[in-house]
Design a protein around this motif. Sequence first.
Motif, PDB file in Angstrom:
ATOM      1  N   VAL A 204       0.839  -1.196   0.000  1.00  0.00           N
ATOM      2  CA  VAL A 204       0.000   0.000   0.000  1.00  0.00           C
ATOM      3  C   VAL A 204       0.874   1.246   0.000  1.00  0.00           C
ATOM      4  CG1 VAL A 204      -1.985  -1.021   1.156  1.00  0.00           C
ATOM      5  CG2 VAL A 204      -0.148  -0.046   2.532  1.00  0.00           C
ATOM      6  N   THR A 205       0.310   2.347  -0.461  1.00  0.00           N
ATOM      7  CA  THR A 205       0.992   3.630  -0.346  1.00  0.00           C
ATOM      8  C   THR A 205       0.790   4.157   1.067  1.00  0.00           C
ATOM      9  OG1 THR A 205      -0.944   4.927  -1.004  1.00  0.00           O
ATOM     10  CG2 THR A 205       0.490   4.120  -2.772  1.00  0.00           C
ATOM     11  N   GLY A 206       1.553   5.178   1.423  1.00  0.00           N
ATOM     12  CA  GLY A 206       1.382   5.784   2.736  1.00  0.00           C
ATOM     13  C   GLY A 206      -0.011   6.353   2.920  1.00  0.00           C
ATOM     14  N   GLU A 207      -0.543   6.976   1.873  1.00  0.00           N
ATOM     15  CA  GLU A 207      -1.885   7.552   1.958  1.00  0.00           C
ATOM     16  C   GLU A 207      -2.935   6.463   2.151  1.00  0.00           C
ATOM     17  OE1 GLU A 207      -4.872  10.428  -0.699  1.00  0.00           O
ATOM     18  OE2 GLU A 207      -2.852   9.951  -1.394  1.00  0.00           O
ATOM     19  N   GLU A 208      -2.763   5.341   1.451  1.00  0.00           N
ATOM     20  CA  GLU A 208      -3.711   4.236   1.598  1.00  0.00           C
ATOM     21  C   GLU A 208      -3.649   3.642   2.999  1.00  0.00           C
ATOM     22  OE1 GLU A 208      -3.354   2.933  -3.115  1.00  0.00           O
ATOM     23  OE2 GLU A 208      -2.442   1.702  -1.552  1.00  0.00           O
ATOM     24  N   PHE A 209      -2.441   3.514   3.524  1.00  0.00           N
ATOM     25  CA  PHE A 209      -2.300   2.957   4.865  1.00  0.00           C
ATOM     26  C   PHE A 209      -2.985   3.841   5.899  1.00  0.00           C
ATOM     27  CE2 PHE A 209       0.277   2.341   8.810  1.00  0.00           C
ATOM     28  CZ  PHE A 209      -0.165   1.057   9.072  1.00  0.00           C
ATOM     29  N   LYS A 210      -2.788   5.129   5.771  1.00  0.00           N
ATOM     30  CA  LYS A 210      -3.451   6.067   6.678  1.00  0.00           C
ATOM     31  C   LYS A 210      -4.965   5.948   6.564  1.00  0.00           C
ATOM     32  CE  LYS A 210      -4.378  10.930   7.380  1.00  0.00           C
ATOM     33  NZ  LYS A 210      -5.813  10.641   7.292  1.00  0.00           N
ATOM     34  N   MET A 211      -5.470   5.838   5.335  1.00  0.00           N
ATOM     35  CA  MET A 211      -6.911   5.705   5.133  1.00  0.00           C
ATOM     36  C   MET A 211      -7.445   4.457   5.835  1.00  0.00           C
ATOM     37  SD  MET A 211      -8.951   4.828   1.611  1.00  0.00           S
ATOM     38  CE  MET A 211      -8.188   3.204   1.597  1.00  0.00           C
ATOM     39  N   GLU A 236       0.079  -3.477  16.381  1.00  0.00           N
ATOM     40  CA  GLU A 236       0.825  -4.526  15.683  1.00  0.00           C
ATOM     41  C   GLU A 236       0.745  -4.351  14.171  1.00  0.00           C
ATOM     42  OE1 GLU A 236      -0.800  -8.133  17.231  1.00  0.00           O
ATOM     43  OE2 GLU A 236       0.175  -7.898  19.196  1.00  0.00           O
ATOM     44  N   ILE A 237      -0.401  -3.867  13.688  1.00  0.00           N
ATOM     45  CA  ILE A 237      -0.515  -3.571  12.254  1.00  0.00           C
ATOM     46  C   ILE A 237       0.470  -2.465  11.878  1.00  0.00           C
ATOM     47  CG2 ILE A 237      -2.029  -2.616  10.476  1.00  0.00           C
ATOM     48  CD1 ILE A 237      -4.384  -3.951  11.904  1.00  0.00           C
ATOM     49  N   ILE A 238       0.525  -1.430  12.696  1.00  0.00           N
ATOM     50  CA  ILE A 238       1.439  -0.315  12.428  1.00  0.00           C
ATOM     51  C   ILE A 238       2.888  -0.779  12.529  1.00  0.00           C
ATOM     52  CG2 ILE A 238       2.162   1.970  13.201  1.00  0.00           C
ATOM     53  CD1 ILE A 238      -0.705   2.378  14.249  1.00  0.00           C
ATOM     54  N   GLU A 239       3.185  -1.622  13.516  1.00  0.00           N
ATOM     55  CA  GLU A 239       4.542  -2.149  13.663  1.00  0.00           C
ATOM     56  C   GLU A 239       4.964  -2.910  12.413  1.00  0.00           C
ATOM     57  OE1 GLU A 239       4.480  -2.803  18.539  1.00  0.00           O
ATOM     58  OE2 GLU A 239       4.086  -4.477  17.170  1.00  0.00           O
ATOM     59  N   GLY A 240       4.016  -3.654  11.831  1.00  0.00           N
ATOM     60  CA  GLY A 240       4.330  -4.386  10.608  1.00  0.00           C
ATOM     61  C   GLY A 240       4.717  -3.454   9.477  1.00  0.00           C
ATOM     62  N   GLN A 241       4.012  -2.323   9.363  1.00  0.00           N
ATOM     63  CA  GLN A 241       4.342  -1.363   8.318  1.00  0.00           C
ATOM     64  C   GLN A 241       5.655  -0.640   8.596  1.00  0.00           C
ATOM     65  OE1 GLN A 241       2.748  -0.903   5.382  1.00  0.00           O
ATOM     66  NE2 GLN A 241       1.549  -2.670   6.000  1.00  0.00           N
ATOM     67  N   GLY A 253      16.205   6.275   3.248  1.00  0.00           N
ATOM     68  CA  GLY A 253      15.328   7.384   3.606  1.00  0.00           C
ATOM     69  C   GLY A 253      13.880   6.984   3.738  1.00  0.00           C
ATOM     70  N   ASP A 254      13.420   6.074   2.880  1.00  0.00           N
ATOM     71  CA  ASP A 254      12.023   5.641   2.940  1.00  0.00           C
ATOM     72  C   ASP A 254      11.714   4.951   4.264  1.00  0.00           C
ATOM     73  OD1 ASP A 254      11.175   6.639   0.543  1.00  0.00           O
ATOM     74  OD2 ASP A 254      11.586   4.815  -0.590  1.00  0.00           O
ATOM     75  N   HIS A 255      12.661   4.135   4.728  1.00  0.00           N
ATOM     76  CA  HIS A 255      12.431   3.429   5.993  1.00  0.00           C
ATOM     77  C   HIS A 255      12.398   4.424   7.159  1.00  0.00           C
ATOM     78  CE1 HIS A 255      13.559  -0.130   8.858  1.00  0.00           C
ATOM     79  NE2 HIS A 255      12.314   0.293   9.015  1.00  0.00           N
ATOM     80  N   ILE A 256      13.247   5.418   7.112  1.00  0.00           N
ATOM     81  CA  ILE A 256      13.251   6.432   8.170  1.00  0.00           C
ATOM     82  C   ILE A 256      11.916   7.163   8.193  1.00  0.00           C
ATOM     83  CG2 ILE A 256      14.326   8.560   8.991  1.00  0.00           C
ATOM     84  CD1 ILE A 256      16.920   7.583   7.641  1.00  0.00           C
ATOM     85  N   ASP A 257      11.463   7.588   7.012  1.00  0.00           N
ATOM     86  CA  ASP A 257      10.167   8.276   6.925  1.00  0.00           C
ATOM     87  C   ASP A 257       9.050   7.395   7.466  1.00  0.00           C
ATOM     88  OD1 ASP A 257      11.362  10.438   5.793  1.00  0.00           O
ATOM     89  OD2 ASP A 257      10.769   9.984   3.741  1.00  0.00           O
ATOM     90  N   ARG A 258       9.074   6.141   7.033  1.00  0.00           N
ATOM     91  CA  ARG A 258       8.016   5.216   7.420  1.00  0.00           C
ATOM     92  C   ARG A 258       8.033   4.966   8.926  1.00  0.00           C
ATOM     93  NH1 ARG A 258       9.047   1.951   3.691  1.00  0.00           N
ATOM     94  NH2 ARG A 258      10.278   0.370   4.732  1.00  0.00           N
ATOM     95  N   LEU A 259       9.225   4.796   9.456  1.00  0.00           N
ATOM     96  CA  LEU A 259       9.357   4.523  10.890  1.00  0.00           C
ATOM     97  C   LEU A 259       8.817   5.688  11.719  1.00  0.00           C
ATOM     98  CD1 LEU A 259      10.538   2.671  13.126  1.00  0.00           C
ATOM     99  CD2 LEU A 259      12.634   4.014  12.931  1.00  0.00           C
TER     100      LEU A 259
END
Length: 551
Positions: A204-211, A236-241, A253-259
């Motif tokens: 999923v994209t970040g926007e989709e995950f937030k939705m 736990e869902i968020i931890e997985g992402q 950089g993507d992992h840092i942003d995501r974390l």
Amino acid sequence: MAEAYDDSSVVEKLYEYGERLSEAKDKSLHVGDYAAIIKAASEGTVKVKQLAAQLIPKFFKYFPTLSEDAFGQQMFLCEDEELGVRVQAIRGLLLFCKDTPENLSKIVDILGQLLHQAGENVERDAVHKALMSLLRQDIKTSLTVLFKYVIGNPDEPSAEEGIREKVLCFIRDKVFPLKAELLKPQEQMERHITDLIKQSLQDVTGEEFKMFMDFLRSLSLFGRNAPVERVQELVEIIEGQADLDTQFNVSDGDHIDRLISCLHMALPFFVMGASSSRFVNYLNKHILPVFDKLPEERKVDLLKNLAECSSYVPPQDSRQLLPSIVQLLKKHMVRRKLEEMNFTFIECLLYIFHHLAHKTPNATNSLCGYKIVTGQPSDRLGEDFSENHKDFTERLRTIDDLAKAMVKKLTQGMTEQNKAMSAAKTDEEKNIIKKQKLNSTIGLRTCNNILAMIQPLHSKSPSFNGDQKINLSWKEAVKPSVPSAAPVAGNKRAAAGANGSGNYAVKKGRGAGGVQNQLVNRALEGLYHGGRTSSRGRGRGVGRGRGRGFR
């Protein structure tokens, strides 16, 4: 004229077939009439096809031997060149499963594909209405089929991408807003759609995950009175992402942003009692040791979120995290006034330090040279940590002096800005001064917070703030509630809910944090021998592309 006559004749024949089939008690005896309708649909004009598109599904259930031909012809009509034919054929699809529910999943599947093909508003509206009718007829089956496109096929990731986007928009715009009406029985269907969403989060994209997370948070299954184990399920869902099972790469950089974004997204659930241990342990093991190697714009984002999280870190995790925080605090609490100073870092780190130390105070004996007696072997009172105390308190005094001087300078600046505002003649001049005043106000919040947190640390047996009386500079002040005769259950979380737990995408600690961070930079920039703050802007949200976990 001959063509018009032929068209009229065929239409008349179709009406005749339709009337005969409607009146017949044993419709199976008129298989020839139904076969003629199917044939006419493949050869007729627009009017003929529109009428056939109504008649084929109407009598479909009576002629199982012709079901394949009838269904196939209706599909051709759904893709006809003429909009009117397509719309009529789409509307007729509902009848294929009205009395034969075994066909429902097939029809939902076809409608999902037609979402992608529908170009005109009236055609798209017909598909939407048909899907909504089937969702009301069998919500579980319909959702399962639709989410097939959201989950995707790993063997053909691009083949269904266009369909996926349209189906996802339909679910977001049409299904989610009607969850109270559609998801019945409530608990069973909320659990089912939760499981479907979990399967969808692999890509999923970040926007989709937030939705998806906003939607799950809105379900009664995870609502205000949900048990902690259900709230923990969301964490736990968020931890997985956040990819907490992977080795951290400081150049990713993507992992840092995501974390960072996932940590922020999890904050409201920590407030509700969910465990922050996995996030805290990952930060302590992988992120804080390489903090200085992180991109500058990410350092403050990380510290801000960790500061907001620190109130909810359990004692055992606080003890593990505290040494890393003290190490960072010492590194950024300069010993000489000529050194560079990062006020925002200090505010965050002092806030984290107070909340962690409040839960495990005797850990500060060895780290900072304090003398706190709890009666446990971990007090280490027999050892000499006086040098640690001397170093720590010297740094505190330097920061205290710098912060006081900054408050004085900012206060004087605001007096001058008030005079300038009175003298300003144009709107442009006034807007510039307003921005300067806002910068100064935020700078004052930061410095005053630092002073308030340093004051109780000067003693050898200090007190640590374990409450939230300090309002972090980037967060809006919570307005005091009007006293009432009796406390209202849940009022304590009302402010936090409005500021993030109900809709954490717009929480001030993150959504406005970057902007305010820039303002603090301007307010404090260069006032002490080139002193600087380190953030240049706000974060980019949860993921920027669509790779592993965030497509």
